[in-house]
Scaffold this motif. Structure first.
Motif, PDB file in Angstrom:
ATOM      1  N   CYS A  43      40.481-125.971  43.608  1.00 25.26           N
ATOM      2  CA  CYS A  43      40.002-127.262  43.096  1.00 25.26           C
ATOM      3  C   CYS A  43      40.917-128.403  43.519  1.00 25.26           C
ATOM      4  CB  CYS A  43      39.873-127.212  41.577  1.00 25.26           C
ATOM      5  SG  CYS A  43      38.551-126.121  41.032  1.00 25.26           S
TER       6      CYS A  43
ATOM      7  N   PHE B 168      40.161-129.277  47.144  1.00 26.03           N
ATOM      8  CA  PHE B 168      38.915-130.045  47.223  1.00 26.03           C
ATOM      9  C   PHE B 168      39.086-131.425  46.606  1.00 26.03           C
ATOM     10  CE2 PHE B 168      36.984-126.081  48.365  1.00 26.03           C
ATOM     11  CZ  PHE B 168      35.875-126.444  49.107  1.00 26.03           C
ATOM     12  N   ASN B 169      39.862-131.509  45.540  1.00 25.74           N
ATOM     13  CA  ASN B 169      40.125-132.783  44.890  1.00 25.74           C
ATOM     14  C   ASN B 169      40.816-133.743  45.857  1.00 25.74           C
ATOM     15  OD1 ASN B 169      40.364-134.695  42.875  1.00 25.74           O
ATOM     16  ND2 ASN B 169      42.097-133.708  41.893  1.00 25.74           N
TER      17      ASN B 169
ATOM     18  N   GLY C 249      35.987-131.894  43.720  1.00 27.98           N
ATOM     19  CA  GLY C 249      37.036-130.909  43.506  1.00 27.98           C
ATOM     20  C   GLY C 249      37.416-130.705  42.070  1.00 27.98           C
TER      21      GLY C 249
ATOM     22  N   MET D 185      33.716-128.379  41.516  1.00 27.87           N
ATOM     23  CA  MET D 185      34.224-127.086  41.951  1.00 27.87           C
ATOM     24  C   MET D 185      34.781-126.285  40.778  1.00 27.87           C
ATOM     25  SD  MET D 185      34.079-125.435  44.581  1.00 27.87           S
ATOM     26  CE  MET D 185      34.510-125.539  46.253  1.00 27.87           C
TER      27      MET D 185
END
Length: 154
Positions: free
Chosen positions: A92, A95-96, A104, A108
């Motif tokens: 996460c 993705f963040n 994210g 996610m």
């Protein structure tokens, strides 16, 4: 409705594969445009202290961010293994950093924790604690910097 469900599942599989194929094609196309000799020269001549310091800070950053979800684990009392929680938080966080908090931090995290069997209310509590802890850390860091010499004005 039951007749469309297998078709939808098949369509999702096909779309997922098309997405991954498109990503692979784009990576190859862009990799061909890179002057890899220049990249090698930059990497070889890069300041090693700065490089390894950056790697160390990245590791510390991911571990710290993972601890937020471990706090959420303790707060919510769910029984997922610590390594699972850390893995979810690492994914996460990546993705963040690349795709924003919405993808994210929220999307996610909901997807991964839901697949691991956590209910939506628990995921919301984990995310809320994580984001609150993160921003409190920023506020604390800002306060320390402003208090102890972050200003160059006289």
């Amino acid at each position: 409705m039951s007749h469309s469900h297998p078709r939808w599942r098949q369509a999702k599989k096909i779309l997922t594969w098309l997405f991954f194929i498109a990503v692979a094609v784009l990576l190859v196309v862009y990799a061909q445009k890179v002057d890899w000799g220049d990249v090698w020269n930059v990497v070889r001549n890069y300041n090693r202290t700065a490089f390894f310091s950056a790697i160390g800070l990245v590791i510390v950053s991911y571990l710290l961010y993972g601890c937020y979800d471990l706090l959420g684990r303790a707060y919510c009392g769910h029984k997922l293994a610590k390594r699972q929680v850390m893995l979810v938080s690492f994914i996460c966080y990546a993705f963040n950093l690349t795709l924003s908090t919405w993808v994210g931090g929220i999307g996610m995290r909901y997807r991964l924790y839901a697949r691991l069997g956590l209910p939506g209310a628990t995921i919301t509590r984990i995310f809320s604690l994580s984001i609150t802890t993160n921003w409190l850390g920023y506020i604390l860091l800002g306060g320390i910097i402003f208090t102890f010499g972050g200003s160059t004005a006289s």
